[in-house]
Design a protein around this motif. Structure first.
Motif, PDB file in Angstrom:
ATOM      1  N   ALA A  63     -26.499   0.684  -1.167  1.00  0.00           N
ATOM      2  CA  ALA A  63     -27.558   0.360  -2.130  1.00  0.00           C
ATOM      3  C   ALA A  63     -28.608  -0.566  -1.521  1.00  0.00           C
ATOM      4  O   ALA A  63     -29.812  -0.325  -1.660  1.00  0.00           O
ATOM      5  CB  ALA A  63     -26.953  -0.276  -3.376  1.00  0.00           C
ATOM      6  N   VAL A  64     -28.179  -1.626  -0.822  1.00  0.00           N
ATOM      7  CA  VAL A  64     -29.173  -2.538  -0.236  1.00  0.00           C
ATOM      8  C   VAL A  64     -29.914  -1.871   0.917  1.00  0.00           C
ATOM      9  O   VAL A  64     -31.118  -2.069   1.075  1.00  0.00           O
ATOM     10  CB  VAL A  64     -28.583  -3.909   0.188  1.00  0.00           C
ATOM     11  N   ASP A  65     -29.207  -1.062   1.706  1.00  0.00           N
ATOM     12  CA  ASP A  65     -29.882  -0.322   2.783  1.00  0.00           C
ATOM     13  C   ASP A  65     -30.958   0.597   2.214  1.00  0.00           C
ATOM     14  O   ASP A  65     -32.078   0.663   2.735  1.00  0.00           O
ATOM     15  CB  ASP A  65     -28.881   0.532   3.570  1.00  0.00           C
ATOM     16  N   ALA A  66     -30.632   1.321   1.143  1.00  0.00           N
ATOM     17  CA  ALA A  66     -31.575   2.263   0.542  1.00  0.00           C
ATOM     18  C   ALA A  66     -32.775   1.534  -0.069  1.00  0.00           C
ATOM     19  O   ALA A  66     -33.914   1.992   0.056  1.00  0.00           O
ATOM     20  CB  ALA A  66     -30.869   3.106  -0.521  1.00  0.00           C
ATOM     21  N   ALA A  67     -32.520   0.406  -0.711  1.00  0.00           N
ATOM     22  CA  ALA A  67     -33.613  -0.356  -1.322  1.00  0.00           C
ATOM     23  C   ALA A  67     -34.585  -0.852  -0.259  1.00  0.00           C
ATOM     24  O   ALA A  67     -35.804  -0.712  -0.397  1.00  0.00           O
ATOM     25  CB  ALA A  67     -33.056  -1.520  -2.130  1.00  0.00           C
ATOM     26  N   VAL A  68     -34.046  -1.433   0.803  1.00  0.00           N
ATOM     27  CA  VAL A  68     -34.902  -1.943   1.885  1.00  0.00           C
ATOM     28  C   VAL A  68     -35.655  -0.793   2.549  1.00  0.00           C
ATOM     29  O   VAL A  68     -36.864  -0.881   2.778  1.00  0.00           O
ATOM     30  CB  VAL A  68     -34.067  -2.728   2.917  1.00  0.00           C
ATOM     31  N   ALA A  69     -34.968   0.301   2.828  1.00  0.00           N
ATOM     32  CA  ALA A  69     -35.619   1.447   3.478  1.00  0.00           C
ATOM     33  C   ALA A  69     -36.746   2.010   2.616  1.00  0.00           C
ATOM     34  O   ALA A  69     -37.822   2.342   3.128  1.00  0.00           O
ATOM     35  CB  ALA A  69     -34.584   2.537   3.774  1.00  0.00           C
ATOM     36  N   ALA A  70     -36.524   2.094   1.308  1.00  0.00           N
ATOM     37  CA  ALA A  70     -37.558   2.632   0.421  1.00  0.00           C
ATOM     38  C   ALA A  70     -38.791   1.734   0.396  1.00  0.00           C
ATOM     39  O   ALA A  70     -39.924   2.219   0.445  1.00  0.00           O
ATOM     40  CB  ALA A  70     -37.001   2.797  -0.989  1.00  0.00           C
ATOM     41  N   LEU A  71     -38.578   0.424   0.350  1.00  0.00           N
ATOM     42  CA  LEU A  71     -39.719  -0.494   0.344  1.00  0.00           C
ATOM     43  C   LEU A  71     -40.456  -0.474   1.684  1.00  0.00           C
ATOM     44  O   LEU A  71     -41.686  -0.500   1.728  1.00  0.00           O
ATOM     45  CB  LEU A  71     -39.253  -1.902  -0.008  1.00  0.00           C
ATOM     46  N   GLN A  72     -39.701  -0.392   2.783  1.00  0.00           N
ATOM     47  CA  GLN A  72     -40.348  -0.315   4.091  1.00  0.00           C
ATOM     48  C   GLN A  72     -41.116   0.991   4.244  1.00  0.00           C
ATOM     49  O   GLN A  72     -42.210   1.013   4.806  1.00  0.00           O
ATOM     50  CB  GLN A  72     -39.309  -0.455   5.203  1.00  0.00           C
ATOM     51  N   GLU A  73     -40.563   2.077   3.729  1.00  0.00           N
ATOM     52  CA  GLU A  73     -41.222   3.381   3.804  1.00  0.00           C
ATOM     53  C   GLU A  73     -42.573   3.354   3.081  1.00  0.00           C
ATOM     54  O   GLU A  73     -43.503   4.051   3.480  1.00  0.00           O
ATOM     55  CB  GLU A  73     -40.317   4.442   3.172  1.00  0.00           C
ATOM     56  N   HIS A  74     -42.675   2.530   2.062  1.00  0.00           N
ATOM     57  CA  HIS A  74     -43.919   2.430   1.303  1.00  0.00           C
ATOM     58  C   HIS A  74     -44.796   1.283   1.795  1.00  0.00           C
ATOM     59  O   HIS A  74     -45.724   0.862   1.125  1.00  0.00           O
ATOM     60  CB  HIS A  74     -43.609   2.293  -0.189  1.00  0.00           C
ATOM     61  N   GLY A  75     -44.479   0.770   2.995  1.00  0.00           N
ATOM     62  CA  GLY A  75     -45.360  -0.180   3.656  1.00  0.00           C
ATOM     63  C   GLY A  75     -45.227  -1.633   3.269  1.00  0.00           C
ATOM     64  O   GLY A  75     -46.109  -2.439   3.554  1.00  0.00           O
ATOM     65  N   PHE A  76     -44.118  -2.024   2.642  1.00  0.00           N
ATOM     66  CA  PHE A  76     -43.977  -3.415   2.218  1.00  0.00           C
ATOM     67  C   PHE A  76     -43.547  -4.354   3.334  1.00  0.00           C
ATOM     68  O   PHE A  76     -43.781  -5.535   3.262  1.00  0.00           O
ATOM     69  CB  PHE A  76     -43.015  -3.530   1.040  1.00  0.00           C
ATOM     70  N   ALA A  77     -42.889  -3.885   4.361  1.00  0.00           N
ATOM     71  CA  ALA A  77     -42.493  -4.710   5.512  1.00  0.00           C
ATOM     72  C   ALA A  77     -42.148  -3.793   6.667  1.00  0.00           C
ATOM     73  O   ALA A  77     -41.745  -2.652   6.456  1.00  0.00           O
ATOM     74  CB  ALA A  77     -41.314  -5.613   5.172  1.00  0.00           C
ATOM     75  N   SER A  78     -42.280  -4.295   7.883  1.00  0.00           N
ATOM     76  CA  SER A  78     -42.063  -3.405   9.023  1.00  0.00           C
ATOM     77  C   SER A  78     -40.917  -3.825   9.940  1.00  0.00           C
ATOM     78  O   SER A  78     -40.648  -3.146  10.900  1.00  0.00           O
ATOM     79  CB  SER A  78     -43.348  -3.351   9.857  1.00  0.00           C
ATOM     80  N   HIS A  79     -40.221  -4.921   9.642  1.00  0.00           N
ATOM     81  CA  HIS A  79     -39.128  -5.363  10.493  1.00  0.00           C
ATOM     82  C   HIS A  79     -37.789  -4.804  10.013  1.00  0.00           C
ATOM     83  O   HIS A  79     -37.652  -4.412   8.877  1.00  0.00           O
ATOM     84  CB  HIS A  79     -39.049  -6.887  10.531  1.00  0.00           C
ATOM     85  N   GLU A  80     -36.806  -4.818  10.911  1.00  0.00           N
ATOM     86  CA  GLU A  80     -35.462  -4.379  10.555  1.00  0.00           C
ATOM     87  C   GLU A  80     -34.807  -5.416   9.644  1.00  0.00           C
ATOM     88  O   GLU A  80     -35.029  -6.613   9.786  1.00  0.00           O
ATOM     89  CB  GLU A  80     -34.606  -4.212  11.828  1.00  0.00           C
TER      90      GLU A  80
END
Length: 84
Positions: A63-80
């Protein structure tokens, strides 16, 4: 008078503590969290694992991996993410 935006660099601190039921049973917490900091952007994802489910720790981490990945995919942050 000119108004501007102040950019803040975030620092995220996080911790997880086993509840009393986990302590009495000798089991780990089933919760998960992830943080990503990229300049003025901070992503914080938290999941409460369902302790009664057999794979609750895996589910919380997914769940946390998916949430972070979705936000990064939409340009909210670019770091791992920093996962726990």
């Amino acid at each position: 008078m000119e108004q501007g935006i102040t950019v803040v660099d975030w620092v995220c601190l996080a911790a997880s503590v086993e509840g009393s039921s986990h302590q009495s049973r000798g089991t780990d917490s089933n919760d998960a969290f992830a943080t990503v900091v990229a300049g003025s952007t901070a992503i914080i994802a938290v999941a409460d694992g369902a302790g009664s489910a057999a794979q609750s720790t895996i589910g919380a981490n997914v769940a946390v991996d998916a949430a972070v990945a979705a936000l990064q995919e939409h340009g909210f942050a670019s770091h791992e993410p920093n996962l726990t």
